[in-house]
Structure formats: structure tokens, C-alpha cells
Design an enzyme around this catalytic site. Structure first.
Site, PDB file in Angstrom:
ATOM      1  N   ARG A  50       5.036 -16.574  -3.822  1.00  0.00           N
ATOM      2  CA  ARG A  50       5.794 -15.945  -2.736  1.00  0.00           C
ATOM      3  C   ARG A  50       5.901 -16.903  -1.558  1.00  0.00           C
ATOM      4  O   ARG A  50       4.918 -17.536  -1.162  1.00  0.00           O
ATOM      5  CB  ARG A  50       5.093 -14.660  -2.296  1.00  0.00           C
ATOM      6  CG  ARG A  50       5.818 -13.874  -1.211  1.00  0.00           C
ATOM      7  CD  ARG A  50       4.992 -12.664  -0.782  1.00  0.00           C
ATOM      8  NE  ARG A  50       4.802 -11.736  -1.889  1.00  0.00           N
ATOM      9  CZ  ARG A  50       3.768 -10.897  -1.975  1.00  0.00           C
ATOM     10  NH1 ARG A  50       2.813 -10.908  -1.059  1.00  0.00           N
ATOM     11  NH2 ARG A  50       3.662 -10.077  -2.996  1.00  0.00           N
ATOM     12  N   ARG A 104       0.557 -12.005   7.383  1.00  0.00           N
ATOM     13  CA  ARG A 104       1.534 -12.386   6.358  1.00  0.00           C
ATOM     14  C   ARG A 104       2.917 -12.597   6.985  1.00  0.00           C
ATOM     15  O   ARG A 104       3.048 -12.712   8.196  1.00  0.00           O
ATOM     16  CB  ARG A 104       1.560 -11.331   5.258  1.00  0.00           C
ATOM     17  CG  ARG A 104       0.209 -11.214   4.536  1.00  0.00           C
ATOM     18  CD  ARG A 104       0.320 -10.333   3.310  1.00  0.00           C
ATOM     19  NE  ARG A 104      -0.937 -10.245   2.575  1.00  0.00           N
ATOM     20  CZ  ARG A 104      -1.055  -9.641   1.394  1.00  0.00           C
ATOM     21  NH1 ARG A 104      -0.004  -9.076   0.821  1.00  0.00           N
ATOM     22  NH2 ARG A 104      -2.218  -9.591   0.771  1.00  0.00           N
ATOM     23  N   LYS A 138      -5.480  -7.645   4.262  1.00  0.00           N
ATOM     24  CA  LYS A 138      -4.172  -8.166   4.653  1.00  0.00           C
ATOM     25  C   LYS A 138      -3.729  -7.584   5.999  1.00  0.00           C
ATOM     26  O   LYS A 138      -4.159  -6.507   6.413  1.00  0.00           O
ATOM     27  CB  LYS A 138      -3.128  -7.850   3.589  1.00  0.00           C
ATOM     28  CG  LYS A 138      -2.944  -6.375   3.281  1.00  0.00           C
ATOM     29  CD  LYS A 138      -2.027  -6.202   2.075  1.00  0.00           C
ATOM     30  CE  LYS A 138      -1.948  -4.736   1.644  1.00  0.00           C
ATOM     31  NZ  LYS A 138      -1.127  -4.568   0.431  1.00  0.00           N
ATOM     32  N   LYS A 156      -0.119  -7.151   8.470  1.00  0.00           N
ATOM     33  CA  LYS A 156       1.343  -7.241   8.462  1.00  0.00           C
ATOM     34  C   LYS A 156       1.902  -6.975   9.853  1.00  0.00           C
ATOM     35  O   LYS A 156       1.430  -6.094  10.559  1.00  0.00           O
ATOM     36  CB  LYS A 156       1.928  -6.247   7.457  1.00  0.00           C
ATOM     37  CG  LYS A 156       1.492  -6.530   6.012  1.00  0.00           C
ATOM     38  CD  LYS A 156       2.055  -5.522   5.039  1.00  0.00           C
ATOM     39  CE  LYS A 156       1.645  -5.858   3.604  1.00  0.00           C
ATOM     40  NZ  LYS A 156       2.205  -4.893   2.625  1.00  0.00           N
ATOM     41  N   CYS A 206       9.628  -1.295  -5.670  1.00  0.00           N
ATOM     42  CA  CYS A 206       8.737  -2.449  -5.828  1.00  0.00           C
ATOM     43  C   CYS A 206       8.925  -3.039  -7.224  1.00  0.00           C
ATOM     44  O   CYS A 206       9.631  -2.486  -8.069  1.00  0.00           O
ATOM     45  CB  CYS A 206       7.291  -2.033  -5.615  1.00  0.00           C
ATOM     46  SG  CYS A 206       6.652  -0.958  -6.917  1.00  0.00           S
ATOM     47  N   CYS A 258       3.303  -6.668 -12.288  1.00  0.00           N
ATOM     48  CA  CYS A 258       2.285  -6.279 -11.319  1.00  0.00           C
ATOM     49  C   CYS A 258       1.071  -5.688 -12.025  1.00  0.00           C
ATOM     50  O   CYS A 258       1.185  -4.719 -12.789  1.00  0.00           O
ATOM     51  CB  CYS A 258       2.848  -5.271 -10.322  1.00  0.00           C
ATOM     52  SG  CYS A 258       1.619  -4.713  -9.124  1.00  0.00           S
ATOM     53  N   CYS A 274       2.904   2.437  -8.175  1.00  0.00           N
ATOM     54  CA  CYS A 274       1.530   2.865  -7.926  1.00  0.00           C
ATOM     55  C   CYS A 274       1.422   3.308  -6.477  1.00  0.00           C
ATOM     56  O   CYS A 274       2.363   3.122  -5.693  1.00  0.00           O
ATOM     57  CB  CYS A 274       0.538   1.739  -8.238  1.00  0.00           C
ATOM     58  SG  CYS A 274       0.402   0.492  -6.929  1.00  0.00           S
ATOM     59  N   CYS A 314       4.094  -0.686  -1.810  1.00  0.00           N
ATOM     60  CA  CYS A 314       4.760  -1.917  -1.388  1.00  0.00           C
ATOM     61  C   CYS A 314       6.215  -1.708  -0.975  1.00  0.00           C
ATOM     62  O   CYS A 314       6.767  -2.532  -0.256  1.00  0.00           O
ATOM     63  CB  CYS A 314       4.670  -2.964  -2.493  1.00  0.00           C
ATOM     64  SG  CYS A 314       2.998  -3.596  -2.751  1.00  0.00           S
TER      65      CYS A 314
END
Length: 572
Positions: A79, A148, A217, A219, A438, A444, A483, A487
């Protein structure tokens, strides 16, 4: 700016130990790159995320490979970090070359305005990331426990406001990036000569993140009140511009958003950001750093499932969190102004830039760029880039904007799109245009069921019934994830479909396209083949019972789950 002593933890998670022993993200990645195995070890898998790569395998092939006595079909996802989704035509062409030469011949525009490649073999990982850096892009901090890719309104405008937003995005990307030289040592230095092919490197220290980086993470997003196209309330940290007399005088700071949840664990949940305070443009970097440092020192490092900053904000309370941020800053923040989100523009179709040129936003279904017998999206992008050579901008809805089109070139652009069998935005239904998914299966590792591969056929099933109801022009968001990690930002959508079991989904209702309200669980474990009928029934209830001017999400919130179910049954 002051620092603080981290609070004691009972027991650190396994990932914390890996980060501690990694020597600032080096681990044994270099040694593993040099051997001929098909995949990385467990510790380096965690560290590679900071470098912008996830190890995956083709789950469609798992049974076949196991029966044949072979290992999994391993490959890497890579990515990029592309602040605000802005990329040149030359960079896009180089990315298309990479996906054809080293990837699986497809490329994904993500929900965070960047690009990711799939199917990169371990032996090609160094070349892939090296070439990305040679095109003046980076994969550093595209994943991992750091800040990110920063989202920002992708609209190109001649006004100073949008220019200020872009400048802030670039500034914060640089100011908040990890400083470890490990990235340059592994991916940028020419491995044959040992010479640096690009500028980079730095001291062996992390003045902002420390040796263990963040607990989880992080964001960020930057938005305008009238255009929340980047879903600012879903971000760990958001800057909402406060504009007076066509100039940004500061930002309302929002903290503690996040979509991921684990339904079996009641202590986890999706959350919308809370209003923290106001800062001037000059204070944005130090405010960002102070917030990150509070999360660094006080976030949960024992349990990664509750390690996002939203849990810390809720645990402390927003007032105590603000006090701690001010302690790190050394000064007080002003209170937020009254400014809040009021609108969303997906920037699709023709839009006047204000400088005599035009931009064209093209819907890319679920962000997947590919060529096949029916549609040639990659070939289209190649021709657009070579013909126009202008800047491209990716949106938070996985689509793309071609900028700086001269008025006399507008027909030429549309002709290129149509010649490659790509639907124009004008030929795309409203429900499809405002949907996104997603990646999910087959790559994934967290996916429970289908998402990207399922949503297009669901749109096929919805378009005619919605038109029959007279709702074909009604704007509402449908978001699907394989899931509960969220995302595609499902939990604040009008309608959301979240993978819960094989071919079964939790159906959420009551969010909204404005992005400032959470949806509720309407029905659980809905079979895949019943999704369309359930959504059509909700749409029918909305058509029959909505108040004038009420959106679908507002209607679902007003009537509530039980009454919505009764109305939907009556509408079937």
C-alpha cells in the site's frame, strides 16, 4: 511540549514485544528478503506493516493447496502513502506498470485515498517498494501502529481554502512520519552498489513515536464543514476547517473516531469522534503531536482489541483527555466554534475548478482497476494519463478525479471512458455511486465472507426495484465489509452490511451520508441471497412513511428498529 511517563501495564501484548526488539522496525526483514522462502516469519509480518506491506494468501486456493500437500499461496499486499489522494499521471502509469509486471494485474483504490497492489511475491517485494520510491511515492506508514495516510478533500479548486487544506495535509504527513532509517536501508538503498538512489535516512531514534511506536493504528482526516467527503467523524484525529471571509482561520479538532469492533467482545465498539477544541493553522502540528503522544503514553498496550485511541478518549472522558493534551502542549486550547459538518460532495461528474479548467470525477466501482472482456479500466487510465498528463485525485469513496481538463477537451475525455466500456458517472445509478466495499475475500486474512466480489451483483438487484419505487435519484450510502473491522466505514452509513458468518451479514440501518450518526443493528445473520429483498423492503417503508425532506438514515433513526421492521414487512 512536555512529555509524560507511560502508565504501567499488567502485561504487554506480543506485538509490543516485537516492536521493542525490532531496532526501530528492522527486525530480520533484511535477512528474510535474502532467503528463498515464499513467506516471512511471524515477527517480521508485524514489522512489515509499518513499511506498507501485509502478508496474505489466496484463500480461494487454500483447500486445493492443502490437498496437494503444498503450502498456502502466499503473496504480499503493498500500500502506498498518498496524502490527500493526489498523484501525477506519470506516477499512475508507473503504478499500472507495477501491477502488471509484479502484481496480480489489478490495482485497488482504497477507502483512504491511496493505492494498493496485490499478489506481490516475496521475492519481488524489495523491487516493488524500491520502484515506488523511485516514482517519488512511499509506502512508509501506510500501515502499522503509526499515523497512516492522511485523508483530505480531493476537490481541485483555485481558491485559497483548498490550497491551505492540501498544504496542511502535506505538512502533517511529513511532520508525523516515522524517522527510522530502517525503511531507507531496506527499500531505498541500491542493494547491489550499497549507494542511496534517493535522499533519505535519519538518526536511529523516534522523537515522536519512541521505540515502540503507538499502541495501535492512527488515522487522520481534514475536511470542510460543507463537504465531509472524507468521513471526519470516523478518524482518530480530524481537523474541521473554520472558514471566515474565504480564509481558514483555524480548525475544530475532533478525536476518538474509529470503526473496528469485535462483536463477541462487548468492550469493543465503533465510535464517532468527539469535539475537543479549536486550534489555529500554526498550531496544527504541535496539537497533532500532543494528541499522538497522549495516545502513545496512555493507550492500551496490553490488549490490541481495545488499543485504538477511541477507547482512551472514552475511558478518560473528553474533558480529561483535553486536559492531558493541553499538559503536553503547555497551553490551553480554545473551545470549538459552532462550525460542524453540513454536507458531502463526492466530486463525481464535471465540476468547475474556478480557474477556467474542469475536473471530472469518475466512479470506479469498489475502487478496483482491472481489464477484462467487458471493461478495460486500466487501459482507460493509461490513455487518460498519456493524453492529458494532469494530476489525478482519489476520493474517500474509492473513485478518481481527473483534474485540469480544458473546456475543449471534455468530449475527448468522455470518449476515452466510453470506448473502454467504462460507465460514465452520468450513466451510473445513484445507489451504485454511493456504495463501497472493502477487499475481503480472497486476499484479506480477516474476512469472514465476501464484500468487494458481492456488492456489484447486489447493486444489480437493487437498481430496478429502487427505480420502480421512484427512489432511483435518492442519495443514501450502502457500505459492505467482509468482517466487523469496518475498513469501508460501515457503521455510520445509511445501510451497512457487515460480514458475520459465511455468506451471512449483520444489516445496519440509521446512519447517514453526512457521517455524523451511528447506525444500529436492524437484523443479524441475514443470508447473502436475502440482502436485496431486505434493503428493498426498507426502501419501500421509507417511500411510504418518510417525512418530507427526510433522508433514509434519518427515517430509520426516527422510527427505530421495531417499527422499521413492521413498516418493511408491510412494504414487501
Amino acid at each position: 511540549m512536555s512529555t509524560d511517563t507511560p502508565k504501567p501495564e499488567k502485561k504487554l501484548s506480543a506485538v509490543e514485544k516485537i516492536k521493542t526488539e525490532s531496532e526501530f522496525l528492522r527486525g530480520t526483514i533484511g535477512e528474510e528478503l535474502a532467503n528463498d522462502t515464499s513467506h516471512f516469519g511471524s515477527s517480521d509480518i508485524q514489522l512489515l506493516k509499518f513499511h506498507g506491506s501485509y502478508q496474505q494468501d489466496d484463500r480461494d486456493k487454500r483447500v486445493e493447496m492443502k490437498k496437494a500437500g503444498k503450502e498456502k499461496a502466499f503473496a504480499m499486499m503493498v500500500r502506498c502513502r498518498i496524502p490527500g489522494g493526489r498523484i501525477t499521471s506519470d506516477q499512475m502509469l508507473a503504478q499500472l506498470d507495477l501491477c502488471d509486471e509484479l502484481g496480480d494485474s489489478t490495482m485497488k483504490i482504497t477507502t483512504r485515498q491511496t493505492l494498493q497492489l496485490h499478489g506481490i511475491l516475496k521475492k519481488d517485494l524489495r523491487e516493488t517498494i524500491h520502484r515506488i520510491n523511485k516514482m517519488q511515492l512511499s509506502t512508509l506508514a501506510a500501515c502499522g501502529d503509526v499515523n497512516r495516510n492522511i485523508m483530505c478533500c480531493p476537490a481541485k479548486r483555485a481558491d485559497g481554502v483548498h490550497q491551505q487544506l492540501n498544504q496542511l495535509t502535506d505538512q502533517l504527513t511529513e511532520d508525523l512520519a516515522p524517522k527510522t532509517p530502517a525503511y531507507h536501508e531496506l527499500w531505498v538503498i541500491d542493494q547491489e552498489t550499497g549507494e542511496k538512489t534517493l535522499e533519505g535516512g535519519g538518526p536511529v531514534e523516534e522523537p515522536l513515536y519512541g521505540p515502540t511506536y503507538l499502541p495501535r493504528k492512527f488515522k487522520m482526516g481534514i475536511a470542510l464543514p460543507e463537504d465531509n467527503c472524507i468521513d471526519i467523524y470516523t478518524q482518530d484525529l480530524g481537523f474541521l476547517a473554520v472558514v471566515r471571509d474565504d480564509k481558514i482561520i483555524g480548525y475544530n479538532v475532533l478525536v476518538g473516531g474509529g470503526m473496528g469492533t469485535t462483536p463477541a467482545l462487548k468492550r469493543t465498539y465503533p465510535a464517532l469522534a468527539k469535539r475537543l477544541g479549536f486550534c489555529t493553522p500554526e498550531q496544527t502540528t504541535e496539537v497533532s503531536k500532543a494528541i499522538i503522544m497522549v495516545q502513545r503514553d496512555h493507550g492500551n498496550r496490553a490488549d490490541r482489541k481495545v488499543a485504538r485511541m477511541k477507547y482512551l478518549v472514552d475511558e478518560m472522558g473528553v474533558d480529561a483527555f483535553r486536559a492531558k493534551v493541553q499538559e503536553y502542549l503547555g497551553y490551553a486550547l480554545e473551545d470549538c466554534t459552532e462550525d460542524d459538518v453540513t454536507g458531502v460532495d463526492d466530486h463525481m461528474g464535471w465540476q468547475d475548478q474556478g480557474d477556467g479548467k474542469w475536473s471530472y470525477g469518475l466512479n470506479i466501482e469498489n475502487g478496483r482497476l482491472l481489464d477484462n472482456d467487458t471493461i478495460q479500466l486500466k487501459a482507460m487510465m493509461r490513455e487518460i494519463c498519456k493524453t492529458f498528463g494532469t494530476e489525478l485525485r482519489m476520493t474517500g469513496h474509492q473513485s478518481i478525479i481527473v483534474t485540469d481538463v480544458e473546456p475543449e477537451q471534455k468530449d475527448q475525455l468522455i470518449e476515452i471512458i466510453q470506448r473502454h466500456n467504462v460507465p460514465t458517472t452520468e450513466d451510473t445509478s445513484t445507489v451504485r455511486r454511493w456504495s463501497m466495499a472493502c477487499v475481503a475475500l480472497p486476499t484479506c486474512g480477516l474476512a469472514i465472507t465476501e464484500s468487494e466480489r458481492r456488492l456489484p451483483s447486489l447493486m444489480d438487484d437493487l437498481e430496478q426495484p429502487l427505480a420502480k419505487l421512484g427512489l432511483d435519484k435518492e442519495r443514501f450510502t450502502i457500505r459492505m465489509t467482509g468482517c466487523p473491522n469496518g475498513c469501508a466505514r460501515p457503521y455510520n452509513a445509511d445501510i451497512a452490511l457487515v460480514g458475520k458468518a459465511k455468506d451471512k451479514y449483520t444489516l445496519f440501518a440509521g446512519g447517514g451520508w453526512l457521517g455524523n450518526r451511528l447506525a444500529y443493528i436492524y437484523k443479524d445473520l441475514v443470508p447473502s441471497d436475502e440482502l436485496a429483498s431486505e434493503i428493498i423492503a426498507i426502501a419501500g417503508a421509507f417511500k411510504a412513511n418518510a417525512n418530507e425532506g427526510e433522508s433514509l438514515g434519518e427515517f430509520c433513526t426516527r422510527v427505530g428498529k421495531d417499527d422499521l421492521a413492521v413498516m418493511a414487512d408491510a412494504a414487501r
